[in-house]
Scaffold this motif. Structure first.
Motif, mmCIF file in Angstrom:
data_model
loop_
_atom_site.group_PDB
_atom_site.id
_atom_site.type_symbol
_atom_site.label_atom_id
_atom_site.label_comp_id
_atom_site.label_asym_id
_atom_site.label_seq_id
_atom_site.Cartn_x
_atom_site.Cartn_y
_atom_site.Cartn_z
ATOM 1 N N LEU A 85 25.251 41.857 90.740
ATOM 2 C CA LEU A 85 26.112 42.341 91.815
ATOM 3 C C LEU A 85 25.334 42.274 93.117
ATOM 4 C CD1 LEU A 85 28.805 43.734 92.631
ATOM 5 C CD2 LEU A 85 27.670 45.911 92.183
ATOM 6 N N SER A 135 30.846 49.997 89.576
ATOM 7 C CA SER A 135 30.163 49.209 90.605
ATOM 8 C C SER A 135 29.242 50.046 91.487
ATOM 9 C CB SER A 135 31.171 48.436 91.463
ATOM 10 O OG SER A 135 31.997 49.315 92.172
ATOM 11 N N ARG A 138 26.360 51.215 88.979
ATOM 12 C CA ARG A 138 25.867 50.003 88.330
ATOM 13 C C ARG A 138 25.534 50.229 86.858
ATOM 14 N NH1 ARG A 138 22.539 47.102 93.268
ATOM 15 N NH2 ARG A 138 24.316 47.117 94.655
#
Length: 195
Positions: A85, A135, A138
């Motif tokens: 990411l 997100s 994580r």
């Protein structure tokens, strides 16, 4: 490759010299960024900022990838089993975690809070898992296991409450089904057969 403004049908950018034939294209939710995933001569991701009129190339060129709706984050999957990411416009990518086999598909939820990734090998796959990631932290929320073959695609419902996943690599696959999952608890809700 050209970018057109629909209101007056005017070409606002000609990227022909800077980009090979794209395999995938994404617009960010605000329409200011275009992400090109290219396969030739080698896989790479290219981001084009409309307000800057330039092409910026990230440091890593893996596929598959998905861009968050706000255009600020990029999730990428690697055949080396990693999910990464990154914040745009940067070239720094953090590793979320690993699958047991190569990552074939990644997707953001519409609000960008959740990412899903699916894995499996082209032949004789043993992992076939889906991981739902948070997100912001994580960290993995759920690991979903039900596919009998490679997970080839994942997509969230518009409200982010459901995840659909597809499995199988060809018509001879033991798993050409679509599965519907609850994002909240990872429960398998439905199997749609016959695809």
């Amino acid at each position: 490759l050209r970018v057109w403004r629909l209101s007056d049908r005017r070409c606002v950018a000609d990227l022909t010299r800077d980009a090979s034939l794209p395999r995938w294209l994404w617009f960010s939710g605000d329409g200011d960024s275009l992400l090109l995933a290219e396969r030739h001569p080698f896989p790479r991701l290219t981001r084009w900022r409309h307000d800057e009129g330039t092409l910026a190339k990230p440091a890593e060129p893996p596929l598959p990838a998905d861009l968050s709706a706000d255009g600020k984050e990029l999730a990428i999957g690697l055949k080396t089993r990693q999910v990464k990411l990154g914040r745009l416009p940067g070239n720094e990518f953090a590793t979320l975690g690993r699958h047991g086999e190569g990552v074939n598909t990644v997707a953001f939820s519409a609000d960008g809070r959740v990412i899903a990734s699916g894995s499996g090998a082209e032949f004789f796959s043993s992992d076939n898992s889906i991981v739902i990631w948070d997100s912001s932290s994580r960290q993995p929320r759920h690991t979903l296991r039900s596919h009998k073959d490679t997970v080839t695609c994942v997509v969230f419902s518009p409200d982010g409450s459901l995840l659909a996943s597809g499995g199988g690599t060809d018509i001879l696959s033991s798993d050409n089904d679509i599965r519907i999952w609850s994002v909240a608890d990872g429960a398998l809700l439905h199997i749609l057969r016959g695809h």
